[in-house]
Scaffold this motif. Structure first.
Motif, PDB file in Angstrom:
ATOM      1  N   ILE A 199      60.708  95.879  13.441  1.00 55.82           N
ATOM      2  CA  ILE A 199      60.942  95.918  11.960  1.00 55.82           C
ATOM      3  C   ILE A 199      60.346  94.016  12.413  1.00 55.82           C
ATOM      4  N   ALA A 200      61.415  93.293  12.970  1.00 61.63           N
ATOM      5  CA  ALA A 200      61.858  92.036  13.530  1.00 61.63           C
ATOM      6  C   ALA A 200      61.006  91.567  14.867  1.00 61.63           C
ATOM      7  N   ASN A 238      56.394  88.732  16.354  1.00 56.99           N
ATOM      8  CA  ASN A 238      55.189  89.118  17.450  1.00 56.99           C
ATOM      9  C   ASN A 238      53.044  88.459  16.415  1.00 56.99           C
ATOM     10  N   THR A 239      53.546  89.484  14.425  1.00 56.96           N
ATOM     11  CA  THR A 239      52.894  88.769  13.841  1.00 56.96           C
ATOM     12  C   THR A 239      52.797  86.770  13.342  1.00 56.96           C
ATOM     13  N   ALA A 240      54.235  86.465  13.495  1.00 57.56           N
ATOM     14  CA  ALA A 240      54.019  84.729  13.817  1.00 57.56           C
ATOM     15  C   ALA A 240      53.584  84.220  14.540  1.00 57.56           C
ATOM     16  N   ILE A 241      54.082  84.564  16.024  1.00 56.96           N
ATOM     17  CA  ILE A 241      53.387  83.964  17.247  1.00 56.96           C
ATOM     18  C   ILE A 241      52.012  84.648  17.635  1.00 56.96           C
ATOM     19  N   ALA A 292      62.111 102.117  23.159  1.00 53.87           N
ATOM     20  CA  ALA A 292      63.412 101.734  22.501  1.00 53.87           C
ATOM     21  C   ALA A 292      64.330 102.617  21.723  1.00 53.87           C
ATOM     22  N   ALA A 293      63.150 102.163  20.792  1.00 53.08           N
ATOM     23  CA  ALA A 293      64.405 102.388  19.207  1.00 53.08           C
ATOM     24  C   ALA A 293      63.889 104.153  18.952  1.00 53.08           C
ATOM     25  N   ALA A 330      56.498  92.759  23.386  1.00 55.15           N
ATOM     26  CA  ALA A 330      57.992  93.053  23.269  1.00 55.15           C
ATOM     27  C   ALA A 330      57.960  93.901  22.255  1.00 55.15           C
ATOM     28  N   VAL A 331      57.034  93.997  21.346  1.00 57.14           N
ATOM     29  CA  VAL A 331      57.512  95.143  20.407  1.00 57.14           C
ATOM     30  C   VAL A 331      57.289  96.484  20.784  1.00 57.14           C
TER      31      VAL A 331
END
Length: 120
Positions: A65-66, A71-74, A106-107, A99-100
């Motif tokens: 989520i972070a 990503n959204t902010a970028i 990984a999750a 990156a997301v």
């Protein structure tokens, strides 16, 4: 210089909650991640996973989520500073989205490691 007052601290949290609300209300991809998170939580309850497994699940959910929030902010920042198409702007957005994806993969692997033994 004035010390950091309680009012300023509360205001900081207000801005953070405003950002979270904007993120959740305006971004389609976060709903996909939240749905996956809900499914993981439901599976954890059904399989009665261990405390340490819950810790890992919560960390993975937070990480994904972070990452989506970053990503959204970028993406929004790139759109602000480069409203017209530019190859570097596109590359920056692609890297942030990648990156997301890395975090989500990984999750998912962690989820498989935790839940497959319960399923089998």
């Amino acid at each position: 210089m004035e010390p950091f007052s309680i009012r300023k601290r509360i205001k900081s949290f207000t801005y953070a909650w405003k950002g979270i609300k904007s993120f959740v209300c305006q971004e389609h991809n976060v709903w996909i991640h939240l749905t996956a998170a809900l499914l993981a939580v439901i599976a954890g309850i059904i399989f009665n996973i261990q405390r340490s497994e819950w810790i890992v699940i919560v960390i993975c959910i937070g990480m994904v989520i972070a990452a989506e929030a970053f990503n959204t902010a970028i993406e929004r920042l790139v759109n602000l500073v480069s409203p017209e198409w530019h190859p570097i702007a596109g590359e920056v957005k692609d890297i942030a989205a990648g990156a997301v994806l890395i975090c989500a993969i990984a999750a998912a692997i962690v989820g498989l490691i935790i839940f497959i033994p319960y399923i089998i």
